[in-house]
Write a protein that holds these residues in place. Structure first.
Motif, short mmCIF file in Angstrom:
data_model
loop_
_atom_site.label_atom_id
_atom_site.label_comp_id
_atom_site.label_asym_id
_atom_site.label_seq_id
_atom_site.Cartn_x
_atom_site.Cartn_y
_atom_site.Cartn_z
N PRO A 194 32.19 41.78 -13.99
CA PRO A 194 31.22 40.93 -12.97
C PRO A 194 30.03 41.88 -12.52
O PRO A 194 30.15 43.01 -12.56
CB PRO A 194 32.07 40.87 -11.77
N VAL A 195 28.98 41.26 -12.33
CA VAL A 195 27.60 41.83 -12.00
C VAL A 195 26.95 41.53 -10.72
O VAL A 195 25.98 41.72 -10.38
CB VAL A 195 26.47 42.02 -12.80
N ALA A 196 27.75 40.26 -10.01
CA ALA A 196 27.01 39.70 -8.82
C ALA A 196 26.96 40.50 -7.62
O ALA A 196 27.54 41.51 -7.62
CB ALA A 196 27.91 38.50 -8.56
N GLU A 197 26.10 40.23 -6.74
CA GLU A 197 25.71 41.18 -5.59
C GLU A 197 27.17 41.43 -4.90
O GLU A 197 27.15 42.60 -4.39
CB GLU A 197 24.91 40.59 -4.74
N ASP A 198 27.91 40.70 -4.71
CA ASP A 198 29.18 41.09 -3.85
C ASP A 198 30.54 41.37 -4.78
O ASP A 198 31.57 41.47 -4.29
CB ASP A 198 29.53 39.59 -3.19
N ALA A 199 30.21 41.58 -5.96
CA ALA A 199 31.28 41.95 -6.98
C ALA A 199 31.69 43.44 -6.79
O ALA A 199 30.77 44.23 -6.27
CB ALA A 199 30.88 41.48 -8.55
N ASP A 200 33.10 43.75 -7.02
CA ASP A 200 33.60 44.98 -6.94
C ASP A 200 33.26 45.72 -8.46
O ASP A 200 33.90 45.92 -9.30
CB ASP A 200 35.24 45.10 -6.96
#
Length: 409
Positions: free
Chosen positions: A113-119
């Motif tokens: 995951p690379v989304a802004e809110d991803a860990d």
């Protein structure tokens, strides 16, 4: 100048032997003797000394010619240290673990995951643990980890920038946080810089001191090498040619409207820009490399000339400032164009600058970003274990946020 002490000479010879074994793989005593220029007795003593120190070991035998005896092979002890390297992209993260001799022990590809809110840190750690376990180790067995990422890395702050495609990795000190949470030294490097490292190590830039690498693919990037050292710049933005402003020299109307300061170079030669240029020339293509492939097969000189003019308009600024020995084109679009397109770029470039700088195509195949990250990780580990220094591949040893020494220090 005073002559070196016997101890100093032994240490120099030991390092030369280890460098030869790392560079060439397992060697016989006679081959090592020829490689480092020592006598037969001195080479034999050297190997005995290195074996006693557990730095080298026997690695099988090589059959002699005819009925001749089999020759003992010697190799570096790869188990002395292990490293990991990663090519991090929005679509996939490509991991590899290797020993200090360069032998690959495990590989792993996974979409992270690379989304802004991803860990992003947690998921990265899980993947690294998985590939490390597959290599028969734990994280704390790794000497260091090098990550190649699309974007500019500021060594002063540890921040990534120019990387909107991986927003979850923005806004924090990447190497410091990863190092703290994973318990292993982590470094991050621009992906195109790592391609340049690999090209210097095994590619067309092996014998070149100064060159520029231009990445033409879905996006655009660059790397500048001066004196066989990457030019990273004060903020890590060295080589970020994507953001240069240049005029559009195309001879057809692509429907684009550029500001008075000129077009951004990346907006002229990225994949979507190339497909629009191709359409204006009557070529329907799904990607920049598809357009170039079609143009070569149909001998569409007008399109290739226009694209070469665009590439040359950006490269000319680098040539005027750095005067490199060589320009290397890489990425899917460059591979599709091959030597033919590189020749056209050279022709257009030489219309803009005085130096007759040659233009070629990068030769490294496969995942050159991961390969370059592995070379960088190995260089650091080899310096720590063997004292073998490869200045080309080593970045600053300061951690992110640490101040550089003043000119008077």
């Amino acid at each position: 100048m005073r002559a070196g002490s016997p101890r100093t000479l032994r240490e120099m010879n030991d390092r030369a032997a280890i460098e030869a074994l790392l560079r060439n793989g397992p060697l016989t005593r006679a081959e090592l003797e020829a490689a480092i220029g020592l006598s037969k007795p001195a080479t034999a003593q050297l190997l005995t000394r290195l074996e006693q120190d557990n730095l080298v070991g026997k690695a099988g035998e090589r059959a002699g010619g005819g009925r001749g005896p089999r020759a003992q092979l010697w190799a570096v002890n790869g188990g002395l240290a292990h490293v990991a390297a990663v090519d991090l992209t929005p679509r996939v993260a490509d991991f590899v673990v290797a020993d200090v001799a360069g032998a690959v022990l495990a590989e792993y590809r996974v979409q992270l995951p690379v989304a802004e809110d991803a860990d992003v840190v947690g998921s990265f750690g899980q993947a690294l643990r998985r590939v490390t376990k597959a290599a028969g180790m734990q994280l704390d067995d790794l000497a260091n980890v090098v990550i190649g990422a699309q974007g500019a890395f500021d060594p002063r702050t540890g921040l990534l920038s120019s990387a909107p495609h991986i927003p979850g990795w923005l806004g924090f000190n990447v190497p410091a946080r990863l190092s703290d949470e994973l318990g292993v030294t982590v470094k991050i490097e621009n992906d195109v810089n790592l391609v340049a490292v690999e090209e210097m190590t095994v590619g067309n830039a092996r014998d070149v001191d100064d060159f520029v690498l231009v990445w033409l693919s879905e996006g655009v990037g660059g790397a500048v090498v001066i004196g066989r050292r990457l030019l990273r710049g004060a903020t890590g933005g060295g080589g970020e040619i994507d953001w240069m402003r240049v005029p559009d020299p195309a001879t057809v109307d692509t429907g684009d409207s550029w500001p008075s300061a000129g077009a951004r170079f990346g907006n002229l030669v990225d994949s979507s820009a190339i497909t629009r240029l191709a359409k204006a020339h009557g070529i329907s293509a799904d990607s920049g490399w598809d357009a170039v492939t079609q143009a070569r097969h149909t001998a569409h000189v007008g399109f290739l000339d226009d694209l070469a003019r665009r590439v040359a308009s950006g490269v000319a600024s680098l040539v005027a400032v750095a005067d490199p020995q060589l320009i290397l084109l890489c990425g899917e679009t460059s591979r599709a164009g091959g030597d033919e397109f590189a020749g056209i770029v050279a022709e257009k470039l030489h219309e803009l600058v005085l130096p007759r700088t040659p233009v070629g195509v990068a030769s490294v195949q496969g995942n050159a970003v991961r390969a370059g990250a592995l070379q960088s990780a190995l260089a650091t580990a080899r310096e720590d274990v063997f004292g073998v220094v490869t200045p080309t591949l080593l970045g600053p040893r300061r951690s992110a946020g640490e101040q550089a020494p003043s000119p008077t220090e």
